[in-house]
Design an enzyme around this catalytic site. Structure first.
Site, PDB file in Angstrom:
ATOM      1  N   HIS A 138      49.335  -6.607  54.955  1.00  0.00           N
ATOM      2  CA  HIS A 138      47.938  -6.717  54.534  1.00  0.00           C
ATOM      3  C   HIS A 138      47.334  -5.373  54.127  1.00  0.00           C
ATOM      4  CE1 HIS A 138      45.520 -10.195  54.146  1.00  0.00           C
ATOM      5  NE2 HIS A 138      44.856 -10.168  55.285  1.00  0.00           N
ATOM      6  N   ASN A 143      41.324 -13.917  52.822  1.00  0.00           N
ATOM      7  CA  ASN A 143      39.976 -13.795  53.373  1.00  0.00           C
ATOM      8  C   ASN A 143      39.252 -12.529  52.930  1.00  0.00           C
ATOM      9  OD1 ASN A 143      40.035 -16.261  54.690  1.00  0.00           O
ATOM     10  ND2 ASN A 143      41.003 -15.388  56.502  1.00  0.00           N
ATOM     11  N   ASP A 147      47.156  -7.296  48.674  1.00  0.00           N
ATOM     12  CA  ASP A 147      48.417  -8.014  48.857  1.00  0.00           C
ATOM     13  C   ASP A 147      48.232  -9.459  48.400  1.00  0.00           C
ATOM     14  OD1 ASP A 147      46.702  -8.043  51.391  1.00  0.00           O
ATOM     15  OD2 ASP A 147      48.049  -9.721  51.765  1.00  0.00           O
ATOM     16  N   ASN A 185      38.596  -9.510  56.607  1.00  0.00           N
ATOM     17  CA  ASN A 185      37.760 -10.663  56.275  1.00  0.00           C
ATOM     18  C   ASN A 185      36.273 -10.325  56.202  1.00  0.00           C
ATOM     19  OD1 ASN A 185      37.406 -10.364  59.002  1.00  0.00           O
ATOM     20  ND2 ASN A 185      37.903 -12.473  59.541  1.00  0.00           N
TER      21      ASN A 185
END
Length: 191
Positions: A22, A116, A95, A70
């Site tokens: 991430h 998110n 990503d 997020n």
């Protein structure tokens, strides 16, 4: 004079996340800052880390949100407002589960694909119409939860390729800045 560009690398703060799938956006943002000879500093109004420079005759604001993925929009929205950057002049590097590992793609708009961080950016900007540099991480094996997969470290074989992939993503971002979306897509999508 051309409007400034806001180039945002998405990731999660902290050493625990530094080598996860991430965090590729953060890695590429760091590479771009190094190429510009710029250093990230805290931006008091947004909470993000920001580095500034020039490329292809344009002012660039590189940013790394310092909140969790997020909630990225919570810092990107205020940055865009502070620097008077329209969504069309925002590039988000992230990503992407829906791309094969190592593949890089450029696009404007589109869905969030379950990401998110992108969902938060869309909510903050009020539009999906910003530029994206997508870095493929592939789908999780078997029935593994995608949310857990993106927070895992790369496998040893993948880890060996990550530096090259991130350099290519930085190259793709520079092409996008210098040439615009369509010419950059034509080159990057042929890699």
């Amino acid at each position: 004079m051309a409007e400034p560009l806001l180039v945002v690398g998405l990731g999660n703060p902290g050493a625990n996340y530094a080598r996860t799938r991430h965090n590729l956006g953060f890695v590429v943002a760091d590479l771009l800052a190094a190429r510009l000879g710029a250093k990230f500093k805290a931006h008091k109004r947004s909470g993000a880390e920001v580095a500034t420079g020039r490329s292809a005759g344009r002012s660039l604001v590189l940013a790394k949100p310092r909140c969790y993925m997020n909630e990225s929009g919570r810092q990107i929205g205020p940055l865009a407002k502070f620097y008077s950057v329209a969504p069309a002049n925002i590039i988000v590097i992230h990503d992407d589960l829906d791309l094969e590992f190592g593949r890089i793609r450029l696009k404007i708009g589109g869905g969030e694909g379950g990401h998110n961080g992108l969902r938060s950016v869309v909510a903050a900007l009020g539009t999906k119409d910003f530029q994206r540099v997508r870095i493929g991480i592939g789908r999780p094996p078997g029935r593994k939860d995608p949310a857990a997969f993106v927070l895992e470290n790369f496998t040893p074989a993948e880890r060996a390729e990550v530096p090259t992939i991130c350099e290519q993503a930085a190259d793709a971002t520079e092409l996008l800045i210098e040439q615009g979306m369509e010419p950059a897509q034509n080159r990057v999508h042929a890699w």
